[in-house]
Design a protein around this motif. Structure first.
Motif, PDB file in Angstrom:
ATOM      1  N   LYS A 157       0.455  -1.469   0.160  1.00  0.00           N
ATOM      2  CA  LYS A 157      -0.024  -0.358  -0.256  1.00  0.00           C
ATOM      3  C   LYS A 157       0.491   1.424   0.014  1.00  0.00           C
ATOM      4  O   LYS A 157       0.597   2.407  -0.637  1.00  0.00           O
ATOM      5  CB  LYS A 157      -0.968   0.243   0.725  1.00  0.00           C
ATOM      6  N   ASP A 158       1.897   1.083   0.793  1.00  0.00           N
ATOM      7  CA  ASP A 158       2.835   2.382   0.512  1.00  0.00           C
ATOM      8  C   ASP A 158       3.686   2.297  -0.068  1.00  0.00           C
ATOM      9  O   ASP A 158       4.137   3.412  -0.724  1.00  0.00           O
ATOM     10  CB  ASP A 158       3.528   2.455   1.699  1.00  0.00           C
ATOM     11  N   VAL A 198      -4.212  -2.140  -2.914  1.00  0.00           N
ATOM     12  CA  VAL A 198      -4.199  -2.668  -2.122  1.00  0.00           C
ATOM     13  C   VAL A 198      -4.803  -4.152  -2.110  1.00  0.00           C
ATOM     14  O   VAL A 198      -5.537  -4.163  -3.478  1.00  0.00           O
ATOM     15  CB  VAL A 198      -6.155  -1.899  -1.526  1.00  0.00           C
ATOM     16  N   VAL A 199      -4.894  -4.893  -1.168  1.00  0.00           N
ATOM     17  CA  VAL A 199      -5.899  -6.106  -1.042  1.00  0.00           C
ATOM     18  C   VAL A 199      -6.371  -6.672  -0.506  1.00  0.00           C
ATOM     19  O   VAL A 199      -6.917  -6.176   0.722  1.00  0.00           O
ATOM     20  CB  VAL A 199      -4.404  -7.434  -0.606  1.00  0.00           C
ATOM     21  N   PHE A 200      -7.919  -7.110  -1.495  1.00  0.00           N
ATOM     22  CA  PHE A 200      -9.441  -7.757  -0.487  1.00  0.00           C
ATOM     23  C   PHE A 200      -9.371  -9.339  -0.680  1.00  0.00           C
ATOM     24  O   PHE A 200      -9.134  -9.456  -2.090  1.00  0.00           O
ATOM     25  CB  PHE A 200     -10.267  -6.706  -1.539  1.00  0.00           C
ATOM     26  N   TYR A 201      -9.676  -9.489   0.010  1.00  0.00           N
ATOM     27  CA  TYR A 201     -10.164 -11.249  -0.844  1.00  0.00           C
ATOM     28  C   TYR A 201     -12.245 -10.602  -1.077  1.00  0.00           C
ATOM     29  O   TYR A 201     -12.506  -9.928  -0.372  1.00  0.00           O
ATOM     30  CB  TYR A 201     -11.161 -12.130   0.766  1.00  0.00           C
ATOM     31  N   ALA A 247      -7.816 -10.054  -4.274  1.00  0.00           N
ATOM     32  CA  ALA A 247      -7.571  -9.358  -5.637  1.00  0.00           C
ATOM     33  C   ALA A 247      -6.148  -8.466  -5.233  1.00  0.00           C
ATOM     34  O   ALA A 247      -6.817  -7.810  -4.499  1.00  0.00           O
ATOM     35  CB  ALA A 247      -8.753  -8.921  -6.072  1.00  0.00           C
ATOM     36  N   TYR A 248      -5.080  -8.247  -6.086  1.00  0.00           N
ATOM     37  CA  TYR A 248      -4.072  -6.926  -5.947  1.00  0.00           C
ATOM     38  C   TYR A 248      -5.075  -5.916  -6.512  1.00  0.00           C
ATOM     39  O   TYR A 248      -4.619  -5.691  -7.550  1.00  0.00           O
ATOM     40  CB  TYR A 248      -3.372  -7.488  -6.295  1.00  0.00           C
ATOM     41  N   VAL A 249      -5.091  -4.573  -5.823  1.00  0.00           N
ATOM     42  CA  VAL A 249      -5.454  -3.368  -6.693  1.00  0.00           C
ATOM     43  C   VAL A 249      -5.236  -2.913  -6.884  1.00  0.00           C
ATOM     44  O   VAL A 249      -4.513  -2.017  -5.592  1.00  0.00           O
ATOM     45  CB  VAL A 249      -7.223  -3.222  -6.035  1.00  0.00           C
ATOM     46  N   THR A 250      -4.735  -1.998  -7.994  1.00  0.00           N
ATOM     47  CA  THR A 250      -3.787  -0.640  -8.143  1.00  0.00           C
ATOM     48  C   THR A 250      -4.087   0.291  -8.226  1.00  0.00           C
ATOM     49  O   THR A 250      -5.361   0.501  -8.974  1.00  0.00           O
ATOM     50  CB  THR A 250      -2.649  -1.342  -9.237  1.00  0.00           C
TER      51      THR A 250
END
Length: 96
Positions: free
Chosen positions: A20-21, A26-29, A80-83
């Motif tokens: 995140k930094d 940001v990672v979500f299930y 999901a890795y969200v950029t």
């Protein structure tokens, strides 16, 4: 699929806070049947941010063994890795 049922919960570990930094990720299930477009739409709508990319990782269910016997199954998951965009940011613990 509804926007509220796509995101299950954010994944908060040392690795994800570093991502995140450093990389604005940001990672979500997420729901196992959600695709990248649904994930993108639900993150943009829920947090009012612009999403650049979505990468998805799947882990299938596995068998738990105990002394050679099958004792059950571990459920699979999808994350999901969200950029995020260049000036976008999501704060999970605001004011803490």
């Amino acid at each position: 699929m509804k926007n509220t049922s796509v995101l299950i919960k954010p994944l908060l570990t040392e690795k994800t806070t570093l991502l995140k930094d450093v990389a604005r990720q940001v990672v979500f299930y997420v729901h196992p049947k959600a695709n990248k477009l649904e994930i993108r739409r639900s993150v943009e709508k829920a947090f009012d941010v612009k999403v650049e990319a979505v990468n998805v990782v799947r882990k299938g269910p596995s068998v738990r063994k105990r002394q050679g016997r099958v004792a059950g199954r571990k459920p699979g998951w999808k994350k999901a890795y969200v950029t995020l965009g260049s000036d976008e940011k999501i704060e999970f613990f605001e004011g803490v």
